[in-house]
Write a protein that holds these residues in place. Sequence first.
Motif, PDB file in Angstrom:
ATOM      1  N   ALA A 194       0.848  -1.197   0.000  1.00 47.70           N
ATOM      2  CA  ALA A 194       0.000   0.000   0.000  1.00 47.70           C
ATOM      3  C   ALA A 194       0.881   1.243   0.000  1.00 47.70           C
ATOM      4  O   ALA A 194       1.943   1.265   0.617  1.00 47.70           O
ATOM      5  CB  ALA A 194      -0.910   0.009   1.225  1.00 47.70           C
ATOM      6  N   GLU A 195       0.411   2.274  -0.684  1.00 46.68           N
ATOM      7  CA  GLU A 195       1.129   3.553  -0.706  1.00 46.68           C
ATOM      8  C   GLU A 195       0.114   4.677  -0.543  1.00 46.68           C
ATOM      9  O   GLU A 195      -0.950   4.664  -1.165  1.00 46.68           O
ATOM     10  CB  GLU A 195       1.878   3.727  -2.027  1.00 46.68           C
ATOM     11  CG  GLU A 195       2.587   5.057  -2.154  1.00 46.68           C
ATOM     12  CD  GLU A 195       3.267   5.243  -3.508  1.00 46.68           C
ATOM     13  OE1 GLU A 195       3.627   6.394  -3.849  1.00 46.68           O
ATOM     14  OE2 GLU A 195       3.425   4.231  -4.241  1.00 46.68           O
ATOM     15  N   GLU A 196       0.407   5.608   0.335  1.00 46.01           N
ATOM     16  CA  GLU A 196      -0.436   6.796   0.450  1.00 46.01           C
ATOM     17  C   GLU A 196       0.462   8.016   0.661  1.00 46.01           C
ATOM     18  O   GLU A 196       1.511   7.931   1.290  1.00 46.01           O
ATOM     19  CB  GLU A 196      -1.486   6.662   1.566  1.00 46.01           C
ATOM     20  CG  GLU A 196      -0.999   6.153   2.895  1.00 46.01           C
ATOM     21  CD  GLU A 196      -0.504   7.215   3.844  1.00 46.01           C
ATOM     22  OE1 GLU A 196      -0.590   8.412   3.510  1.00 46.01           O
ATOM     23  OE2 GLU A 196      -0.019   6.849   4.925  1.00 46.01           O
ATOM     24  N   VAL A 197       0.023   9.111   0.078  1.00 46.08           N
ATOM     25  CA  VAL A 197       0.791  10.352   0.118  1.00 46.08           C
ATOM     26  C   VAL A 197       0.011  11.400   0.898  1.00 46.08           C
ATOM     27  O   VAL A 197      -1.026  11.877   0.441  1.00 46.08           O
ATOM     28  CB  VAL A 197       1.094  10.867  -1.298  1.00 46.08           C
ATOM     29  CG1 VAL A 197       1.918  12.164  -1.236  1.00 46.08           C
ATOM     30  CG2 VAL A 197       1.814   9.808  -2.120  1.00 46.08           C
ATOM     31  N   GLY A 198       0.480  11.712   2.087  1.00 39.84           N
ATOM     32  CA  GLY A 198      -0.120  12.781   2.868  1.00 39.84           C
ATOM     33  C   GLY A 198      -1.523  12.517   3.364  1.00 39.84           C
ATOM     34  O   GLY A 198      -2.208  13.444   3.793  1.00 39.84           O
ATOM     35  N   GLN A 199      -1.988  11.264   3.354  1.00 30.76           N
ATOM     36  CA  GLN A 199      -3.334  10.978   3.860  1.00 30.76           C
ATOM     37  C   GLN A 199      -3.357  10.897   5.379  1.00 30.76           C
ATOM     38  O   GLN A 199      -4.392  11.138   6.006  1.00 30.76           O
ATOM     39  CB  GLN A 199      -3.863   9.667   3.273  1.00 30.76           C
ATOM     40  CG  GLN A 199      -4.175   9.724   1.798  1.00 30.76           C
ATOM     41  CD  GLN A 199      -5.037   8.563   1.357  1.00 30.76           C
ATOM     42  OE1 GLN A 199      -5.905   8.091   2.089  1.00 30.76           O
ATOM     43  NE2 GLN A 199      -4.810   8.083   0.144  1.00 30.76           N
ATOM     44  N   CYS A 200      -2.219  10.548   5.957  1.00 30.89           N
ATOM     45  CA  CYS A 200      -2.106  10.416   7.410  1.00 30.89           C
ATOM     46  C   CYS A 200      -1.476  11.675   8.008  1.00 30.89           C
ATOM     47  O   CYS A 200      -1.990  12.236   8.976  1.00 30.89           O
ATOM     48  CB  CYS A 200      -1.287   9.184   7.743  1.00 30.89           C
ATOM     49  SG  CYS A 200      -0.983   8.937   9.498  1.00 30.89           S
ATOM     50  N   ILE A 201      -0.375  12.106   7.416  1.00 26.91           N
ATOM     51  CA  ILE A 201       0.341  13.305   7.855  1.00 26.91           C
ATOM     52  C   ILE A 201       0.776  14.063   6.616  1.00 26.91           C
ATOM     53  O   ILE A 201       1.359  13.471   5.689  1.00 26.91           O
ATOM     54  CB  ILE A 201       1.563  12.949   8.718  1.00 26.91           C
ATOM     55  CG1 ILE A 201       1.129  12.245  10.009  1.00 26.91           C
ATOM     56  CG2 ILE A 201       2.380  14.194   9.062  1.00 26.91           C
ATOM     57  CD1 ILE A 201       2.282  11.782  10.873  1.00 26.91           C
ATOM     58  N   ASP A 202       0.516  15.344   6.570  1.00 29.30           N
ATOM     59  CA  ASP A 202       0.929  16.168   5.441  1.00 29.30           C
ATOM     60  C   ASP A 202       2.429  16.067   5.226  1.00 29.30           C
ATOM     61  O   ASP A 202       3.222  16.114   6.173  1.00 29.30           O
ATOM     62  CB  ASP A 202       0.556  17.639   5.687  1.00 29.30           C
ATOM     63  CG  ASP A 202      -0.941  17.892   5.539  1.00 29.30           C
ATOM     64  OD1 ASP A 202      -1.547  17.295   4.627  1.00 29.30           O
ATOM     65  OD2 ASP A 202      -1.490  18.676   6.333  1.00 29.30           O
ATOM     66  N   GLY A 203       2.823  15.909   3.968  1.00 34.58           N
ATOM     67  CA  GLY A 203       4.246  15.890   3.638  1.00 34.58           C
ATOM     68  C   GLY A 203       4.942  14.583   3.889  1.00 34.58           C
ATOM     69  O   GLY A 203       6.172  14.506   3.803  1.00 34.58           O
ATOM     70  N   VAL A 204       4.186  13.524   4.196  1.00 34.46           N
ATOM     71  CA  VAL A 204       4.777  12.207   4.463  1.00 34.46           C
ATOM     72  C   VAL A 204       4.185  11.179   3.504  1.00 34.46           C
ATOM     73  O   VAL A 204       2.963  11.098   3.342  1.00 34.46           O
ATOM     74  CB  VAL A 204       4.530  11.759   5.917  1.00 34.46           C
ATOM     75  CG1 VAL A 204       5.024  10.329   6.133  1.00 34.46           C
ATOM     76  CG2 VAL A 204       5.223  12.701   6.890  1.00 34.46           C
ATOM     77  N   THR A 205       5.062  10.422   2.884  1.00 31.94           N
ATOM     78  CA  THR A 205       4.641   9.313   2.028  1.00 31.94           C
ATOM     79  C   THR A 205       4.915   8.004   2.763  1.00 31.94           C
ATOM     80  O   THR A 205       6.041   7.783   3.236  1.00 31.94           O
ATOM     81  CB  THR A 205       5.397   9.326   0.690  1.00 31.94           C
ATOM     82  OG1 THR A 205       5.020  10.500  -0.043  1.00 31.94           O
ATOM     83  CG2 THR A 205       5.069   8.093  -0.145  1.00 31.94           C
ATOM     84  N   ASN A 206       3.897   7.162   2.869  1.00 33.93           N
ATOM     85  CA  ASN A 206       4.007   5.888   3.581  1.00 33.93           C
ATOM     86  C   ASN A 206       3.803   4.719   2.629  1.00 33.93           C
ATOM     87  O   ASN A 206       2.898   4.754   1.783  1.00 33.93           O
ATOM     88  CB  ASN A 206       2.952   5.803   4.692  1.00 33.93           C
ATOM     89  CG  ASN A 206       3.176   6.821   5.788  1.00 33.93           C
ATOM     90  OD1 ASN A 206       4.283   6.999   6.265  1.00 33.93           O
ATOM     91  ND2 ASN A 206       2.114   7.502   6.197  1.00 33.93           N
ATOM     92  N   LEU A 207       4.621   3.698   2.772  1.00 34.30           N
ATOM     93  CA  LEU A 207       4.456   2.450   2.036  1.00 34.30           C
ATOM     94  C   LEU A 207       4.412   1.310   3.039  1.00 34.30           C
ATOM     95  O   LEU A 207       5.199   1.292   3.994  1.00 34.30           O
ATOM     96  CB  LEU A 207       5.597   2.227   1.044  1.00 34.30           C
ATOM     97  CG  LEU A 207       5.609   3.147  -0.181  1.00 34.30           C
ATOM     98  CD1 LEU A 207       6.344   4.428   0.125  1.00 34.30           C
ATOM     99  CD2 LEU A 207       6.259   2.450  -1.374  1.00 34.30           C
ATOM    100  N   SER A 208       3.508   0.359   2.831  1.00 33.22           N
ATOM    101  CA  SER A 208       3.305  -0.695   3.829  1.00 33.22           C
ATOM    102  C   SER A 208       2.896  -1.998   3.174  1.00 33.22           C
ATOM    103  O   SER A 208       2.339  -2.019   2.067  1.00 33.22           O
ATOM    104  CB  SER A 208       2.223  -0.253   4.818  1.00 33.22           C
ATOM    105  OG  SER A 208       1.969  -1.271   5.768  1.00 33.22           O
ATOM    106  N   ALA A 209       3.186  -3.092   3.861  1.00 30.84           N
ATOM    107  CA  ALA A 209       2.756  -4.420   3.419  1.00 30.84           C
ATOM    108  C   ALA A 209       2.306  -5.214   4.637  1.00 30.84           C
ATOM    109  O   ALA A 209       2.820  -5.011   5.744  1.00 30.84           O
ATOM    110  CB  ALA A 209       3.885  -5.145   2.691  1.00 30.84           C
TER     111      ALA A 209
END
Length: 262
Positions: A194-209
């Motif tokens: 999974a990848e999300e850009v700024g959905q959790c914290i502005d300016g942070v890109t998160n990738l997860s499995a």
Amino acid sequence: MDQDKTLQKLVPAVERAVEVLDIVAVSKRFLTVSELAREADLPKSTVHSLCLTMVQLGMLIRRPDQTFQLGPHLLRWSNAFDRQTDVATEFALLCDDMPILTEAAATLSVPEDIDMVFIASRQAAAGHRFQARPGMRVPAPFVAAGKAILSRWSDFEIRRRFADGLPKPLTENSVRSVDQLFEEIRLVRKTGFAEEVGQCIDGVTNLSAPILNALNRPLAAVMLSLPTELADAELLTEVSQTVLTLANRLSHRMGADIPDCL
């Protein structure tokens, strides 16, 4: 003195409930309210109220003869403790074993209802925008770790859990509808992460499995976070491979039916 100050901060009702549970746990026979009150040196009315409450919460079971035994809710806590302890230990060992980008923060979280609860982290340099504290909760739809877990749920279960809509958005970029969430989840199912850009914290890109257990069901999620301005295509490819490798190796160590390699 410090110990006395700590004891003064305890909530009396919680302390008494734990004392009753401890007595039930170590007793060689099932006890009545009167016997529990005598063992705990508490008023019978107080123990009666505590027991009724804990029966309602599944922490005690009242037997036909009006004695009490431990309830199933405690097993749920026990299983959760074992699960979190094991996966957190393996997470720490793997983070020591594998090279993690200095720009990235590595975190481990577990699902609880429709939230993700963070239980371990390997932070990047001080000042990283994503500072995961143990116990921190984030709605699953808004963070990559949650989307990774949701991707392993059935469509029916997702719609059932979010029948009343999604929680309040965390940022302007947070997913806004269940249908939009499904679009993202379908992509996660295709790529494996999974990848999300700024959905959790502005300016942070998160990738997860997701991390799978011995039944190949989602147990937890590993996530790598980095500043969005650094997340070019080349770096994202590297981070996605790292997060998949971490999740794969953790799943293998948790007993999932997959090899310990990609």
